[in-house]
Design an enzyme around this catalytic site. Sequence first.
Site: not given
Length: 329
Positions: A31, A34, A153, A186-187
């Site tokens: 998306h 990114h 992360q 993405s979710r």
Amino acid sequence: MTTTVLRTADELHARVRTGRRAVVMTMGALHEGHATLVRTARGIAGDGEVVVTVFVNPLQFGAGEDLDRYPRTLDADVKIAGLAGADVVFAPSVDEVYPGGEPQVRISAGPMGERLEGSTRPGHFDGMLTVVAKLLHLTRPDVALFGQKDAQQLALIRRMVRDLNFGTEIVGVPTVREADGLALSSRNRYLSATERRTALALSQALFAGSDRHAAQEALRARAREVPATHARAEALSAIGESRAAADTHAVAKAAPGGPAAVRAAARLVLDDAARLKPPLALDYLALVDPSDFTEIRDDHTGEAVLAVAARVGTTRLIDNIPLTFGVAS
């Protein structure tokens, strides 16, 4: 530009390298977030090469998570990556990344990997770091870029690269948001219209905490420009400098708030969202030190991350915002 799709490390290693290689690691379903990473990589690589990896890593999905339904949209991903400036999309199979099956030797995320996301998703960060280490070896980049939306992360990857002497520069890229403030993910595609309205509480809570923090820091900044003693403030007020006196009083009242006040402002929004239909189910709200993701103390100075995770319907979302406390002298 023409974007080449490669499936094996041998194909990637056979390419003639000129200049720097910048890598953006993704699990696909690309998306605008990114695309921003890829455009940033293009700017860093210059006349070098930008490689986008597309690999849905089974090691970082726990029992009951959405590995099977995670979207696989390689053709669309290649188009998005190419338009953003990627030279190569590296889309290996599971067998290419893990040729002997699931690896017996893995990267351990350590204590930081057991906090927040690690507590909610046991083993997630071990799996994430293992695949990042593998992909760093397979792609051999000079620089790798990751989004700040996944702040824990990013912190763990930086720690791994430093602790294990990887020769790769790690660059964090700010979170990309939709016009209404929802962090791109993405979710997000799993959310119904009503669920999406509830999900806005995540970013709204972060902004409320950030606004409270900004107000406190502004008061402290003004306080440094006016006398701190009550007697002096009264004297200033008597000659008409009531703003200075008011600021001194306000700072005295606001000072004990600090991180606790920031947390409280964010939690008010989340508590309201828990009463919506559909409701927001909070996993955690945390205000942490980005070096180890432990909760900061009330006297903390320097960088911090206000982070939130919650479920709306069956979809779990995370978000965060960086803050800086009391660094001015």
